[in-house]
Design a protein around this motif. Structure first.
Motif, PDB file in Angstrom:
ATOM      1  N   PHE A   1       0.814  -1.203   0.000  1.00 25.64           N
ATOM      2  CA  PHE A   1       0.000   0.000   0.000  1.00 25.64           C
ATOM      3  C   PHE A   1       0.860   1.272   0.000  1.00 25.64           C
ATOM      4  O   PHE A   1       0.493   2.271  -0.625  1.00 25.64           O
ATOM      5  CB  PHE A   1      -0.969  -0.018   1.192  1.00 25.64           C
ATOM      6  CG  PHE A   1      -2.078  -1.022   1.014  1.00 25.64           C
ATOM      7  CD1 PHE A   1      -3.187  -0.732   0.235  1.00 25.64           C
ATOM      8  CD2 PHE A   1      -1.999  -2.278   1.605  1.00 25.64           C
ATOM      9  CE1 PHE A   1      -4.200  -1.668   0.055  1.00 25.64           C
ATOM     10  CE2 PHE A   1      -3.014  -3.221   1.437  1.00 25.64           C
ATOM     11  CZ  PHE A   1      -4.113  -2.913   0.661  1.00 25.64           C
ATOM     12  N   TYR A   2       1.989   1.226   0.679  1.00 24.94           N
ATOM     13  CA  TYR A   2       2.866   2.397   0.680  1.00 24.94           C
ATOM     14  C   TYR A   2       3.440   2.661  -0.708  1.00 24.94           C
ATOM     15  O   TYR A   2       3.556   3.805  -1.146  1.00 24.94           O
ATOM     16  CB  TYR A   2       3.984   2.243   1.712  1.00 24.94           C
ATOM     17  CG  TYR A   2       3.574   2.727   3.081  1.00 24.94           C
ATOM     18  CD1 TYR A   2       3.840   4.024   3.490  1.00 24.94           C
ATOM     19  CD2 TYR A   2       2.891   1.887   3.954  1.00 24.94           C
ATOM     20  CE1 TYR A   2       3.442   4.481   4.738  1.00 24.94           C
ATOM     21  CE2 TYR A   2       2.482   2.319   5.205  1.00 24.94           C
ATOM     22  CZ  TYR A   2       2.759   3.621   5.594  1.00 24.94           C
ATOM     23  OH  TYR A   2       2.349   4.069   6.825  1.00 24.94           O
ATOM     24  N   GLU A   3       3.781   1.584  -1.406  1.00 28.33           N
ATOM     25  CA  GLU A   3       4.355   1.787  -2.747  1.00 28.33           C
ATOM     26  C   GLU A   3       3.290   2.280  -3.728  1.00 28.33           C
ATOM     27  O   GLU A   3       3.579   3.079  -4.614  1.00 28.33           O
ATOM     28  CB  GLU A   3       5.002   0.497  -3.255  1.00 28.33           C
ATOM     29  CG  GLU A   3       6.169   0.080  -2.387  1.00 28.33           C
ATOM     30  CD  GLU A   3       7.500   0.025  -3.118  1.00 28.33           C
ATOM     31  OE1 GLU A   3       7.537   0.366  -4.314  1.00 28.33           O
ATOM     32  OE2 GLU A   3       8.486  -0.347  -2.476  1.00 28.33           O
ATOM     33  N   ILE A   4       2.084   1.802  -3.544  1.00 29.21           N
ATOM     34  CA  ILE A   4       0.987   2.303  -4.378  1.00 29.21           C
ATOM     35  C   ILE A   4       0.810   3.806  -4.123  1.00 29.21           C
ATOM     36  O   ILE A   4       0.712   4.605  -5.064  1.00 29.21           O
ATOM     37  CB  ILE A   4      -0.321   1.540  -4.087  1.00 29.21           C
ATOM     38  CG1 ILE A   4      -0.235   0.134  -4.663  1.00 29.21           C
ATOM     39  CG2 ILE A   4      -1.523   2.287  -4.651  1.00 29.21           C
ATOM     40  CD1 ILE A   4      -1.369  -0.778  -4.232  1.00 29.21           C
ATOM     41  N   ALA A   5       0.779   4.182  -2.851  1.00 22.57           N
ATOM     42  CA  ALA A   5       0.605   5.602  -2.520  1.00 22.57           C
ATOM     43  C   ALA A   5       1.737   6.432  -3.116  1.00 22.57           C
ATOM     44  O   ALA A   5       1.507   7.501  -3.708  1.00 22.57           O
ATOM     45  CB  ALA A   5       0.547   5.776  -1.003  1.00 22.57           C
ATOM     46  N   ALA A   6       2.962   5.941  -2.975  1.00 26.14           N
ATOM     47  CA  ALA A   6       4.111   6.691  -3.490  1.00 26.14           C
ATOM     48  C   ALA A   6       4.029   6.840  -5.013  1.00 26.14           C
ATOM     49  O   ALA A   6       4.282   7.911  -5.564  1.00 26.14           O
ATOM     50  CB  ALA A   6       5.409   5.995  -3.089  1.00 26.14           C
ATOM     51  N   GLU A   7       3.641   5.775  -5.669  1.00 28.33           N
ATOM     52  CA  GLU A   7       3.548   5.825  -7.136  1.00 28.33           C
ATOM     53  C   GLU A   7       2.437   6.783  -7.577  1.00 28.33           C
ATOM     54  O   GLU A   7       2.601   7.556  -8.531  1.00 28.33           O
ATOM     55  CB  GLU A   7       3.290   4.415  -7.679  1.00 28.33           C
ATOM     56  CG  GLU A   7       3.171   4.324  -9.183  1.00 28.33           C
ATOM     57  CD  GLU A   7       4.468   4.637  -9.922  1.00 28.33           C
ATOM     58  OE1 GLU A   7       5.543   4.526  -9.306  1.00 28.33           O
ATOM     59  OE2 GLU A   7       4.395   4.991 -11.109  1.00 28.33           O
ATOM     60  N   LEU A   8       1.317   6.755  -6.875  1.00 24.71           N
ATOM     61  CA  LEU A   8       0.214   7.645  -7.250  1.00 24.71           C
ATOM     62  C   LEU A   8       0.571   9.108  -7.004  1.00 24.71           C
ATOM     63  O   LEU A   8       0.192   9.984  -7.779  1.00 24.71           O
ATOM     64  CB  LEU A   8      -1.066   7.245  -6.494  1.00 24.71           C
ATOM     65  CG  LEU A   8      -1.691   5.912  -6.932  1.00 24.71           C
ATOM     66  CD1 LEU A   8      -2.846   5.525  -6.001  1.00 24.71           C
ATOM     67  CD2 LEU A   8      -2.203   5.981  -8.379  1.00 24.71           C
ATOM     68  N   ILE A   9       1.316   9.347  -5.939  1.00 24.88           N
ATOM     69  CA  ILE A   9       1.774  10.722  -5.697  1.00 24.88           C
ATOM     70  C   ILE A   9       2.669  11.178  -6.838  1.00 24.88           C
ATOM     71  O   ILE A   9       2.556  12.299  -7.349  1.00 24.88           O
ATOM     72  CB  ILE A   9       2.545  10.828  -4.370  1.00 24.88           C
ATOM     73  CG1 ILE A   9       1.592  10.664  -3.196  1.00 24.88           C
ATOM     74  CG2 ILE A   9       3.280  12.163  -4.260  1.00 24.88           C
ATOM     75  CD1 ILE A   9       2.301  10.611  -1.848  1.00 24.88           C
ATOM     76  N   GLU A  10       3.556  10.291  -7.227  1.00 20.99           N
ATOM     77  CA  GLU A  10       4.499  10.630  -8.290  1.00 20.99           C
ATOM     78  C   GLU A  10       3.755  10.939  -9.590  1.00 20.99           C
ATOM     79  O   GLU A  10       4.057  11.909 -10.291  1.00 20.99           O
ATOM     80  CB  GLU A  10       5.473   9.456  -8.488  1.00 20.99           C
ATOM     81  CG  GLU A  10       6.806   9.837  -9.066  1.00 20.99           C
ATOM     82  CD  GLU A  10       7.426  11.067  -8.409  1.00 20.99           C
ATOM     83  OE1 GLU A  10       7.421  11.181  -7.173  1.00 20.99           O
ATOM     84  OE2 GLU A  10       7.885  11.946  -9.158  1.00 20.99           O
ATOM     85  N   GLN A  11       2.769  10.124  -9.890  1.00 18.06           N
ATOM     86  CA  GLN A  11       1.959  10.357 -11.096  1.00 18.06           C
ATOM     87  C   GLN A  11       1.237  11.697 -11.000  1.00 18.06           C
ATOM     88  O   GLN A  11       1.160  12.448 -11.966  1.00 18.06           O
ATOM     89  CB  GLN A  11       0.928   9.246 -11.265  1.00 18.06           C
ATOM     90  CG  GLN A  11       1.527   7.918 -11.647  1.00 18.06           C
ATOM     91  CD  GLN A  11       0.455   6.850 -11.782  1.00 18.06           C
ATOM     92  OE1 GLN A  11      -0.724   7.096 -11.525  1.00 18.06           O
ATOM     93  NE2 GLN A  11       0.856   5.671 -12.179  1.00 18.06           N
ATOM     94  N   ALA A  12       0.712  11.954  -9.795  1.00 15.24           N
ATOM     95  CA  ALA A  12      -0.008  13.204  -9.605  1.00 15.24           C
ATOM     96  C   ALA A  12       0.919  14.394  -9.819  1.00 15.24           C
ATOM     97  O   ALA A  12       0.555  15.392 -10.444  1.00 15.24           O
ATOM     98  CB  ALA A  12      -0.594  13.245  -8.200  1.00 15.24           C
ATOM     99  N   ARG A  13       2.123  14.256  -9.307  1.00 19.91           N
ATOM    100  CA  ARG A  13       3.094  15.331  -9.452  1.00 19.91           C
ATOM    101  C   ARG A  13       3.392  15.572 -10.932  1.00 19.91           C
ATOM    102  O   ARG A  13       3.434  16.698 -11.398  1.00 19.91           O
ATOM    103  CB  ARG A  13       4.379  14.961  -8.705  1.00 19.91           C
ATOM    104  CG  ARG A  13       5.383  16.045  -8.605  1.00 19.91           C
ATOM    105  CD  ARG A  13       6.467  15.687  -7.621  1.00 19.91           C
ATOM    106  NE  ARG A  13       5.914  15.269  -6.324  1.00 19.91           N
ATOM    107  CZ  ARG A  13       5.377  16.088  -5.440  1.00 19.91           C
ATOM    108  NH1 ARG A  13       5.335  17.380  -5.676  1.00 19.91           N
ATOM    109  NH2 ARG A  13       4.887  15.630  -4.313  1.00 19.91           N
ATOM    110  N   GLN A  14       3.571  14.466 -11.653  1.00 21.78           N
ATOM    111  CA  GLN A  14       3.876  14.601 -13.083  1.00 21.78           C
ATOM    112  C   GLN A  14       2.715  15.234 -13.849  1.00 21.78           C
ATOM    113  O   GLN A  14       2.907  15.932 -14.820  1.00 21.78           O
ATOM    114  CB  GLN A  14       4.205  13.231 -13.679  1.00 21.78           C
ATOM    115  CG  GLN A  14       5.609  12.775 -13.312  1.00 21.78           C
ATOM    116  CD  GLN A  14       5.823  11.300 -13.584  1.00 21.78           C
ATOM    117  OE1 GLN A  14       5.072  10.690 -14.336  1.00 21.78           O
ATOM    118  NE2 GLN A  14       6.840  10.728 -12.975  1.00 21.78           N
TER     119      GLN A  14
END
Ligand SMILES: Nc1nc2c(ncn2[C@@H]2O[C@H](COP(=O)(O)OP(=O)(O)OP(=O)(O)O)[C@@H](O)[C@H]2O)c(=O)[nH]1
Length: 220
Positions: free
Chosen positions: A165-178
């Protein structure tokens, strides 16, 4: 009001009995529930976490985690939850070949009902069992072939559950940032694909309630 910067919707799917509810309970409540019945319809829980972004800053993320019933008879209800998901976790039981064989049907469901660019994670659950039927490599290859991230978990022992779940959150944040600023309640309808699938080994190094409609169980 609780302070968080991102809200993401994560939906778990997969055959009945693979351990979806247990994964959610393990992550949100830190328990491995005993003797609970099959999920009826859908259920959701909420957990707020702090995730370090690529710039090394900690960000508060609220995950709304939807646990869907694996039983066929609820399919028309559960399908309606795919569309707005930021991430879909497709779970099989690595000690039960039929749950792996069913993955192609689940992939068809995803293609039909989910956003084409949703973040997809394949999870082989129940690593604690000694009667494994699906080798790691087979799970990995399936994930790769379907543009999914891959991880094996045990909700019984907790192995890789937080990581999932932490990696999912981190990846989604990264996508959001992009994408330039996905935040509260905004659906990430055009996420670009996914560093995750190229990152299987790092993700791999180390992922149960309900009612038609929803039960809202919140855990922070
Ligand atoms: N050994 C082992 N058993 C597990 C694990 N996760 C779940 N189980 C067991 O698998 C059974 C089904 O778990 P659930 O979480 O209810 O499965 P589900 O996928 O939510 O099932 P539906 O609600 O019917 O879709 C239960 O008996 C759990 O105790 C695990 O990591 N290891």
């Amino acid at each position: 009001m609780e302070d968080y910067k991102f809200l993401f919707k994560v939906v778990l799917i997969g055959n009945s009995g693979v351990g979806k509810t247990c994964l959610v309970r393990r992550f949100t409540q830190g328990v491995f529930p005993k003797g609970q019945g099959a999920t009826i319809g859908v259920d959701f829980m909420i957990k707020t976490l702090e995730v370090e972004n690529s710039a090394g800053q900690r960000e508060a993320v609220k995950l709304q985690i939807w646990d869907t019933a694996g039983q066929e008879r609820f399919r028309s209800i559960t399908q309606s939850y795919y569309r707005s998901a930021h991430a879909l976790i497709l779970v099989y039981d690595l000690s039960c070949q039929p749950t792996f064989d069913a993955l192609n049907d689940w992939i068809r469901e995803i293609q039909e009902y989910a956003n084409p660019k949703v973040l997809k994670i394949l999870v082989g659950n129940k690593t604690d069992r000694d009667d494994r039927e699906i080798p790691v490599r087979v799970g990995e290859e399936f994930a790769k072939a379907h543009d999914m991230y891959f991880l094996e978990t045990s909700s019984k022992q907790g192995e890789n559950v937080e990581k999932l779940f932490y990696e999912i959150a981190a990846e989604l944040i990264e996508q959001a940032r992009q994408k330039g600023g996905l935040s509260r309640n905004h659906h990430n309808s055009s996420v670009t694909n996914l560093g995750m699938k190229n990152n299987i080994s790092s993700f791999q190094s180390n992922c149960c309630s309900g009612g038609v409609g929803t039960n809202n169980n919140s855990s922070n």
